[in-house]
Scaffold this motif. Structure first.
Motif, PDB file in Angstrom:
ATOM      1  N   ALA A  38       0.833  -1.209   0.000  1.00  0.00           N
ATOM      2  CA  ALA A  38       0.000   0.000   0.000  1.00  0.00           C
ATOM      3  C   ALA A  38       0.865   1.256   0.000  1.00  0.00           C
ATOM      4  O   ALA A  38       0.568   2.230  -0.704  1.00  0.00           O
ATOM      5  CB  ALA A  38      -0.929  -0.012   1.215  1.00  0.00           C
ATOM      6  N   ALA A  39       1.951   1.248   0.761  1.00  0.00           N
ATOM      7  CA  ALA A  39       2.852   2.401   0.791  1.00  0.00           C
ATOM      8  C   ALA A  39       3.500   2.616  -0.573  1.00  0.00           C
ATOM      9  O   ALA A  39       3.611   3.761  -1.039  1.00  0.00           O
ATOM     10  CB  ALA A  39       3.915   2.204   1.866  1.00  0.00           C
ATOM     11  N   ASN A  40       3.911   1.547  -1.214  1.00  0.00           N
ATOM     12  CA  ASN A  40       4.512   1.664  -2.544  1.00  0.00           C
ATOM     13  C   ASN A  40       3.513   2.224  -3.554  1.00  0.00           C
ATOM     14  O   ASN A  40       3.863   3.065  -4.381  1.00  0.00           O
ATOM     15  CB  ASN A  40       5.045   0.309  -3.021  1.00  0.00           C
ATOM     16  CG  ASN A  40       6.276  -0.114  -2.260  1.00  0.00           C
ATOM     17  OD1 ASN A  40       6.959   0.709  -1.652  1.00  0.00           O
ATOM     18  ND2 ASN A  40       6.557  -1.410  -2.274  1.00  0.00           N
ATOM     19  N   LYS A  41       2.266   1.768  -3.484  1.00  0.00           N
ATOM     20  CA  LYS A  41       1.230   2.278  -4.395  1.00  0.00           C
ATOM     21  C   LYS A  41       0.960   3.757  -4.129  1.00  0.00           C
ATOM     22  O   LYS A  41       0.755   4.535  -5.065  1.00  0.00           O
ATOM     23  CB  LYS A  41      -0.066   1.480  -4.235  1.00  0.00           C
ATOM     24  CG  LYS A  41       0.035   0.050  -4.678  1.00  0.00           C
ATOM     25  CD  LYS A  41       0.034  -0.052  -6.179  1.00  0.00           C
ATOM     26  CE  LYS A  41       0.002  -1.518  -6.579  1.00  0.00           C
ATOM     27  NZ  LYS A  41       0.056  -1.705  -7.992  1.00  0.00           N
ATOM     28  N   ALA A  42       0.957   4.164  -2.860  1.00  0.00           N
ATOM     29  CA  ALA A  42       0.719   5.563  -2.522  1.00  0.00           C
ATOM     30  C   ALA A  42       1.850   6.456  -3.037  1.00  0.00           C
ATOM     31  O   ALA A  42       1.604   7.539  -3.576  1.00  0.00           O
ATOM     32  CB  ALA A  42       0.561   5.717  -1.014  1.00  0.00           C
ATOM     33  N   GLY A  46       1.527   9.350  -5.830  1.00  0.00           N
ATOM     34  CA  GLY A  46       2.002  10.706  -5.571  1.00  0.00           C
ATOM     35  C   GLY A  46       2.923  11.208  -6.663  1.00  0.00           C
ATOM     36  O   GLY A  46       2.834  12.370  -7.076  1.00  0.00           O
ATOM     37  N   HIS A  47       3.801  10.345  -7.144  1.00  0.00           N
ATOM     38  CA  HIS A  47       4.705  10.739  -8.235  1.00  0.00           C
ATOM     39  C   HIS A  47       3.912  11.031  -9.515  1.00  0.00           C
ATOM     40  O   HIS A  47       4.207  11.997 -10.230  1.00  0.00           O
ATOM     41  CB  HIS A  47       5.744   9.658  -8.508  1.00  0.00           C
ATOM     42  CG  HIS A  47       6.787   9.548  -7.442  1.00  0.00           C
ATOM     43  ND1 HIS A  47       7.576  10.604  -7.051  1.00  0.00           N
ATOM     44  CD2 HIS A  47       7.168   8.500  -6.672  1.00  0.00           C
ATOM     45  CE1 HIS A  47       8.406  10.214  -6.106  1.00  0.00           C
ATOM     46  NE2 HIS A  47       8.168   8.939  -5.842  1.00  0.00           N
ATOM     47  N   LYS A  48       2.917  10.205  -9.795  1.00  0.00           N
ATOM     48  CA  LYS A  48       2.102  10.441 -10.991  1.00  0.00           C
ATOM     49  C   LYS A  48       1.326  11.751 -10.877  1.00  0.00           C
ATOM     50  O   LYS A  48       1.208  12.498 -11.847  1.00  0.00           O
ATOM     51  CB  LYS A  48       1.133   9.273 -11.209  1.00  0.00           C
ATOM     52  CG  LYS A  48       1.810   8.019 -11.707  1.00  0.00           C
ATOM     53  CD  LYS A  48       0.813   6.908 -11.932  1.00  0.00           C
ATOM     54  CE  LYS A  48       1.485   5.647 -12.424  1.00  0.00           C
ATOM     55  NZ  LYS A  48       0.534   4.549 -12.640  1.00  0.00           N
ATOM     56  N   LEU A  49       0.798  12.035  -9.689  1.00  0.00           N
ATOM     57  CA  LEU A  49       0.056  13.273  -9.477  1.00  0.00           C
ATOM     58  C   LEU A  49       0.970  14.489  -9.610  1.00  0.00           C
ATOM     59  O   LEU A  49       0.597  15.507 -10.198  1.00  0.00           O
ATOM     60  CB  LEU A  49      -0.605  13.250  -8.093  1.00  0.00           C
ATOM     61  CG  LEU A  49      -1.542  14.389  -7.777  1.00  0.00           C
ATOM     62  CD1 LEU A  49      -2.726  14.388  -8.728  1.00  0.00           C
ATOM     63  CD2 LEU A  49      -2.041  14.269  -6.351  1.00  0.00           C
ATOM     64  N   LYS A  50       2.183  14.386  -9.083  1.00  0.00           N
ATOM     65  CA  LYS A  50       3.143  15.485  -9.198  1.00  0.00           C
ATOM     66  C   LYS A  50       3.509  15.729 -10.660  1.00  0.00           C
ATOM     67  O   LYS A  50       3.560  16.880 -11.111  1.00  0.00           O
ATOM     68  CB  LYS A  50       4.400  15.158  -8.389  1.00  0.00           C
ATOM     69  CG  LYS A  50       5.455  16.232  -8.451  1.00  0.00           C
ATOM     70  CD  LYS A  50       6.685  15.826  -7.673  1.00  0.00           C
ATOM     71  CE  LYS A  50       7.798  16.829  -7.826  1.00  0.00           C
ATOM     72  NZ  LYS A  50       9.025  16.381  -7.176  1.00  0.00           N
ATOM     73  N   ASP A  51       3.757  14.659 -11.420  1.00  0.00           N
ATOM     74  CA  ASP A  51       4.070  14.798 -12.839  1.00  0.00           C
ATOM     75  C   ASP A  51       2.907  15.448 -13.587  1.00  0.00           C
ATOM     76  O   ASP A  51       3.112  16.310 -14.451  1.00  0.00           O
ATOM     77  CB  ASP A  51       4.389  13.440 -13.460  1.00  0.00           C
ATOM     78  CG  ASP A  51       5.706  12.866 -12.957  1.00  0.00           C
ATOM     79  OD1 ASP A  51       6.527  13.644 -12.424  1.00  0.00           O
ATOM     80  OD2 ASP A  51       5.894  11.637 -13.087  1.00  0.00           O
ATOM     81  N   PHE A  52       1.678  15.051 -13.251  1.00  0.00           N
ATOM     82  CA  PHE A  52       0.498  15.642 -13.887  1.00  0.00           C
ATOM     83  C   PHE A  52       0.414  17.131 -13.578  1.00  0.00           C
ATOM     84  O   PHE A  52       0.165  17.945 -14.462  1.00  0.00           O
ATOM     85  CB  PHE A  52      -0.765  14.921 -13.415  1.00  0.00           C
ATOM     86  CG  PHE A  52      -2.035  15.558 -13.904  1.00  0.00           C
ATOM     87  CD1 PHE A  52      -2.418  15.433 -15.225  1.00  0.00           C
ATOM     88  CD2 PHE A  52      -2.831  16.290 -13.046  1.00  0.00           C
ATOM     89  CE1 PHE A  52      -3.582  16.025 -15.688  1.00  0.00           C
ATOM     90  CE2 PHE A  52      -3.996  16.879 -13.485  1.00  0.00           C
ATOM     91  CZ  PHE A  52      -4.372  16.746 -14.811  1.00  0.00           C
TER      92      PHE A  52
END
Length: 118
Positions: A38-42, A46-52
């Motif tokens: 779950a931590a890895n998925k979070a 977060g990285h995908k959201l930051k890139d977006f």
């Protein structure tokens, strides 16, 4: 005899394979493993959201520059075409000695504040 040996070996291999698969799955379903997943998925989300967000910011700045160029907002104004600064006069205030109106020396109209024209 060979048949029995073949089936015995095939059964033993299938048992080892099944036991290994079940043990791996059990280890994946432990609370610690689930928490790590779950931590890895979070972190990944977060990285995908930051890139977006960075992509949106870059495209927004690019579009604003395009609109500014199309509307002529980004161009520097010609100082000769700008209006001259004006002074405000205090109404009905005269100096008794000079009979001249008093000017507010430090107050100037601003071309950027549209509320001053009212």
């Amino acid at each position: 005899m060979f048949r029995r040996t073949f089936w015995f070996t095939a059964g033993a291999a299938a048992g080892v394979w099944a036991t290994t698969k079940v043990n791996r799955k059990i280890k994946q379903l432990t609370p610690e493993s689930l928490a790590a997943q779950a931590a890895n998925k979070a972190v990944e989300a977060g990285h995908k959201l930051k890139d977006f967000a960075l992509d949106v910011r870059d495209n927004m700045a690019e579009r604003e520059a395009e609109l500014g160029d199309a509307l002529g907002i980004n161009e520097q104004p010609d100082p000769a075409k700008l209006p001259q600064s004006r002074f405000a006069v205090i109404q009905n205030t005269f100096n008794p000695n000079t009979k001249q109106p008093k000017y507010l020396e430090n107050t100037r109209y601003s071309i950027n504040n549209r509320n001053e024209d009212h």
